[in-house]
Motif scaffolding. Sequence first.
Motif, PDB file in Angstrom:
ATOM      1  N   PRO A  10       1.036  -1.353   0.569  1.00 38.68           N
ATOM      2  CA  PRO A  10       0.265   0.152   0.261  1.00 38.68           C
ATOM      3  C   PRO A  10       0.878   1.300  -0.066  1.00 38.68           C
ATOM      4  O   PRO A  10       1.853   1.021   0.337  1.00 38.68           O
ATOM      5  CB  PRO A  10      -0.669  -0.047   1.306  1.00 38.68           C
ATOM      6  CG  PRO A  10      -0.034  -0.982   2.159  1.00 38.68           C
ATOM      7  CD  PRO A  10       1.136  -1.685   0.965  1.00 38.68           C
ATOM      8  N   ALA A  11       0.348   2.225  -0.643  1.00 41.23           N
ATOM      9  CA  ALA A  11       1.274   3.744  -1.106  1.00 41.23           C
ATOM     10  C   ALA A  11       0.811   4.435   0.168  1.00 41.23           C
ATOM     11  O   ALA A  11       2.079   5.176   1.095  1.00 41.23           O
ATOM     12  CB  ALA A  11       1.745   4.209  -2.586  1.00 41.23           C
ATOM     13  N   VAL A  12      -0.779   4.700   1.277  1.00 48.28           N
ATOM     14  CA  VAL A  12      -1.269   5.094   2.135  1.00 48.28           C
ATOM     15  C   VAL A  12      -2.347   4.395   2.717  1.00 48.28           C
ATOM     16  O   VAL A  12      -2.931   3.578   2.111  1.00 48.28           O
ATOM     17  CB  VAL A  12      -1.779   6.152   1.315  1.00 48.28           C
ATOM     18  CG1 VAL A  12      -2.181   7.147   2.337  1.00 48.28           C
ATOM     19  CG2 VAL A  12      -1.379   7.505   0.080  1.00 48.28           C
ATOM     20  N   VAL A  13      -1.086   4.404   3.533  1.00 46.82           N
ATOM     21  CA  VAL A  13      -2.021   3.413   4.839  1.00 46.82           C
ATOM     22  C   VAL A  13      -3.155   4.365   5.912  1.00 46.82           C
ATOM     23  O   VAL A  13      -2.279   5.164   6.086  1.00 46.82           O
ATOM     24  CB  VAL A  13      -1.450   2.343   5.971  1.00 46.82           C
ATOM     25  CG1 VAL A  13      -1.479   1.933   6.924  1.00 46.82           C
ATOM     26  CG2 VAL A  13      -0.338   2.011   4.744  1.00 46.82           C
ATOM     27  N   GLY A  14      -4.354   4.176   5.776  1.00 46.30           N
ATOM     28  CA  GLY A  14      -4.660   5.545   7.394  1.00 46.30           C
ATOM     29  C   GLY A  14      -4.468   4.367   8.680  1.00 46.30           C
ATOM     30  O   GLY A  14      -4.786   3.110   9.102  1.00 46.30           O
ATOM     31  N   LEU A  15      -4.488   4.975   9.587  1.00 42.08           N
ATOM     32  CA  LEU A  15      -4.419   4.727  10.796  1.00 42.08           C
ATOM     33  C   LEU A  15      -5.298   5.511  11.497  1.00 42.08           C
ATOM     34  O   LEU A  15      -4.959   6.962  11.820  1.00 42.08           O
ATOM     35  CB  LEU A  15      -2.905   5.323  11.401  1.00 42.08           C
ATOM     36  CG  LEU A  15      -2.422   4.812  12.794  1.00 42.08           C
ATOM     37  CD1 LEU A  15      -3.013   3.684  12.711  1.00 42.08           C
ATOM     38  CD2 LEU A  15      -0.863   5.098  13.344  1.00 42.08           C
ATOM     39  N   ALA A  63       1.241   4.800  22.407  1.00 41.73           N
ATOM     40  CA  ALA A  63       2.730   3.438  22.308  1.00 41.73           C
ATOM     41  C   ALA A  63       2.008   3.691  21.128  1.00 41.73           C
ATOM     42  O   ALA A  63       3.133   2.696  20.481  1.00 41.73           O
ATOM     43  CB  ALA A  63       2.559   2.878  23.738  1.00 41.73           C
ATOM     44  N   ALA A  64       0.815   3.108  20.844  1.00 41.52           N
ATOM     45  CA  ALA A  64      -0.118   2.162  19.838  1.00 41.52           C
ATOM     46  C   ALA A  64       0.409   3.227  17.669  1.00 41.52           C
ATOM     47  O   ALA A  64       1.296   2.493  17.554  1.00 41.52           O
ATOM     48  CB  ALA A  64      -0.747   1.478  19.760  1.00 41.52           C
ATOM     49  N   GLU A  65       0.126   4.073  18.715  1.00 40.58           N
ATOM     50  CA  GLU A  65       0.487   5.102  17.181  1.00 40.58           C
ATOM     51  C   GLU A  65       1.840   4.852  16.456  1.00 40.58           C
ATOM     52  O   GLU A  65       2.693   5.142  15.745  1.00 40.58           O
ATOM     53  CB  GLU A  65       0.347   6.420  17.284  1.00 40.58           C
ATOM     54  CG  GLU A  65       1.047   7.863  15.832  1.00 40.58           C
ATOM     55  CD  GLU A  65       0.222   9.094  16.827  1.00 40.58           C
ATOM     56  OE1 GLU A  65       1.279  10.151  16.110  1.00 40.58           O
ATOM     57  OE2 GLU A  65      -0.337   8.819  17.182  1.00 40.58           O
ATOM     58  N   ARG A  66       2.940   4.703  17.866  1.00 50.94           N
ATOM     59  CA  ARG A  66       4.213   5.349  17.121  1.00 50.94           C
ATOM     60  C   ARG A  66       4.682   3.802  16.982  1.00 50.94           C
ATOM     61  O   ARG A  66       5.243   3.261  16.241  1.00 50.94           O
ATOM     62  CB  ARG A  66       5.527   4.899  18.900  1.00 50.94           C
ATOM     63  CG  ARG A  66       6.444   5.372  19.082  1.00 50.94           C
ATOM     64  CD  ARG A  66       6.929   5.542  20.384  1.00 50.94           C
ATOM     65  NE  ARG A  66       6.436   5.078  21.174  1.00 50.94           N
ATOM     66  CZ  ARG A  66       6.341   4.981  21.733  1.00 50.94           C
ATOM     67  NH1 ARG A  66       5.716   6.415  22.088  1.00 50.94           N
ATOM     68  NH2 ARG A  66       5.394   3.602  23.582  1.00 50.94           N
ATOM     69  N   ASP A  67       4.936   2.524  17.812  1.00 51.85           N
ATOM     70  CA  ASP A  67       4.476   1.358  16.895  1.00 51.85           C
ATOM     71  C   ASP A  67       4.112   1.376  15.531  1.00 51.85           C
ATOM     72  O   ASP A  67       5.075   0.660  14.454  1.00 51.85           O
ATOM     73  CB  ASP A  67       3.892   0.296  18.258  1.00 51.85           C
ATOM     74  CG  ASP A  67       4.222  -0.054  19.507  1.00 51.85           C
ATOM     75  OD1 ASP A  67       5.915   0.479  19.960  1.00 51.85           O
ATOM     76  OD2 ASP A  67       3.605  -0.556  20.075  1.00 51.85           O
ATOM     77  N   VAL A  68       2.641   1.537  15.226  1.00 56.19           N
ATOM     78  CA  VAL A  68       2.900   1.330  14.057  1.00 56.19           C
ATOM     79  C   VAL A  68       3.719   2.461  12.930  1.00 56.19           C
ATOM     80  O   VAL A  68       4.057   1.654  11.842  1.00 56.19           O
ATOM     81  CB  VAL A  68       1.450   1.276  13.502  1.00 56.19           C
ATOM     82  CG1 VAL A  68       1.124   1.199  11.788  1.00 56.19           C
ATOM     83  CG2 VAL A  68       0.603   0.246  14.610  1.00 56.19           C
ATOM     84  N   VAL A  69       3.845   3.665  13.722  1.00 53.35           N
ATOM     85  CA  VAL A  69       4.419   4.488  12.430  1.00 53.35           C
ATOM     86  C   VAL A  69       5.731   4.012  11.907  1.00 53.35           C
ATOM     87  O   VAL A  69       6.441   4.053  11.096  1.00 53.35           O
ATOM     88  CB  VAL A  69       3.745   5.773  12.565  1.00 53.35           C
ATOM     89  CG1 VAL A  69       5.491   7.127  12.467  1.00 53.35           C
ATOM     90  CG2 VAL A  69       2.798   6.067  13.231  1.00 53.35           C
ATOM     91  N   THR A  82       2.248  -3.381  16.720  1.00 51.27           N
ATOM     92  CA  THR A  82       3.871  -3.364  15.400  1.00 51.27           C
ATOM     93  C   THR A  82       3.006  -4.848  14.601  1.00 51.27           C
ATOM     94  O   THR A  82       3.760  -5.248  13.881  1.00 51.27           O
ATOM     95  CB  THR A  82       4.535  -4.222  16.804  1.00 51.27           C
ATOM     96  OG1 THR A  82       4.688  -3.077  18.004  1.00 51.27           O
ATOM     97  CG2 THR A  82       5.996  -4.666  16.156  1.00 51.27           C
ATOM     98  N   ASP A  83       2.674  -5.794  15.225  1.00 50.31           N
ATOM     99  CA  ASP A  83       2.417  -7.117  14.262  1.00 50.31           C
ATOM    100  C   ASP A  83       1.043  -6.285  12.543  1.00 50.31           C
ATOM    101  O   ASP A  83       1.637  -6.965  12.030  1.00 50.31           O
ATOM    102  CB  ASP A  83       0.917  -8.170  14.602  1.00 50.31           C
ATOM    103  CG  ASP A  83       1.205  -9.464  13.904  1.00 50.31           C
ATOM    104  OD1 ASP A  83       1.946  -9.181  13.332  1.00 50.31           O
ATOM    105  OD2 ASP A  83      -0.394  -9.364  14.362  1.00 50.31           O
ATOM    106  N   ALA A  84       0.342  -5.119  12.908  1.00 51.88           N
ATOM    107  CA  ALA A  84      -0.170  -5.089  11.707  1.00 51.88           C
ATOM    108  C   ALA A  84       0.310  -4.189  10.900  1.00 51.88           C
ATOM    109  O   ALA A  84       0.396  -4.438  10.207  1.00 51.88           O
ATOM    110  CB  ALA A  84      -1.238  -4.053  12.747  1.00 51.88           C
ATOM    111  N   ALA A  85       1.320  -3.435  11.325  1.00 53.80           N
ATOM    112  CA  ALA A  85       2.588  -3.073  10.692  1.00 53.80           C
ATOM    113  C   ALA A  85       3.277  -3.896   9.525  1.00 53.80           C
ATOM    114  O   ALA A  85       4.000  -3.385   8.961  1.00 53.80           O
ATOM    115  CB  ALA A  85       3.425  -2.041  11.858  1.00 53.80           C
TER     116      ALA A  85
END
Length: 404
Positions: free
Chosen positions: A142-147, A154-160, A260-263
């Motif tokens: 994916p070029a753009v991932v919606g979060l 901490a969830a935002e930091r882990d994914v990004v 983290t697993d989602a990312a």
Amino acid sequence: MALTSTPEQPLPVRTVSRAVGEWIHRLGRVWVEGQVTQLVRRPGMGTVFLTLRDPVADISLRVTCPRAVCDAVGPALVDGARVVVWGKPSFHPGRGTLSLAVTEIRPLGVGALLARLEQLRATLAAEGLFAASRKRRPPFLPAVVGLITGRASAAERDVVENARRRWPAVRIELREVAVQGPLAVGQVIEALRDLDARPEVEVIVIARGGGSLEDLLPFSDEALLRAVVAARTPVVSAIGHEQDAPLLDFVADLRASTPTDAAKRVVPDVGEQAAAVSQLRTRGRRALGHRLEREERRLADLRRRPVLAAPWGELDRRQQDVTALRARARRCVGHALEVAERDVVASRARMRALSPAATLERGYAVVQRASDGAVLRQPGEVTVGDGLAVRVAGGQLHAVVADA
């Protein structure tokens, strides 16, 4: 009874307000379930004010209760708590407001919450919202991932961080929302619809860290679950830890055990993909080399075959076969002609032996009436004076019957 009024005889406000109060007063006491918000306990006041919000619809109701009723609940009565209250609707004509006068408050325990969640799970499963056939596979790159996640969480930091570490070119379209409490469901639904309406967003991740059952209740809300089902963009659920299982995990197109697993599952690792491409390229070259070597061996084997090593030899052998067959055919035809000739000679001899001409040559004659050519076999077949034709070997004679 309905009020009667006309433009010439309108009703005063007090009459309408009093009528509304009487209608509401007829409702009597009711049990009401909702979520506590805007809890206000002012020092020195015997009345506590709070708002009871519907967890599914954007509807709330003002509640008043004696302080003793709230104190009896204890520390469980906080903003975001799910409760069942026993109260009577009341209308205040002076302010024109509706409120619920409560005399008993019961917090919903974990057992009751689990029972309600299980009932909701069964309802949604019966509708087919958990079926694997309706789930969509997120795009490979994916070029753009919606979060959608909490503000500075901490969830935002882990994914990004994990997404950009794996694929630096990926763009994160972030929506910061409340992830617990009475405002969480509405904000998450609004952010989901906003991202789903953007065509450049190819996958949406809803992420939150771990928490208690009450903290994760917004992600089992029926309104949110149906909004996820209605979304056209694939949705990934990354709520809590591995042991947490909100109902969002069951309706989402992909479930990740942690943010983290989602990312890792949404964004491919550039190093791993480069290594995989290199490995596939090596395997392809090796397979192509083996195929070429095998074909070269087949060509060499074909060239070593006699038909290709000495192609005219086979033609010579075929020519000899044709010559032999031609000679054999000639012999067979000659023999057949000889046999046929002998048969013709024998047949001719038999025909000559049986021919009337041969009989005439032996001295016999054939006598016919001259009138009709009939062959005579008896003397009585003619009379005196009849003309006769006598055929002998040398020709034909004409005679007249003198005496019969």
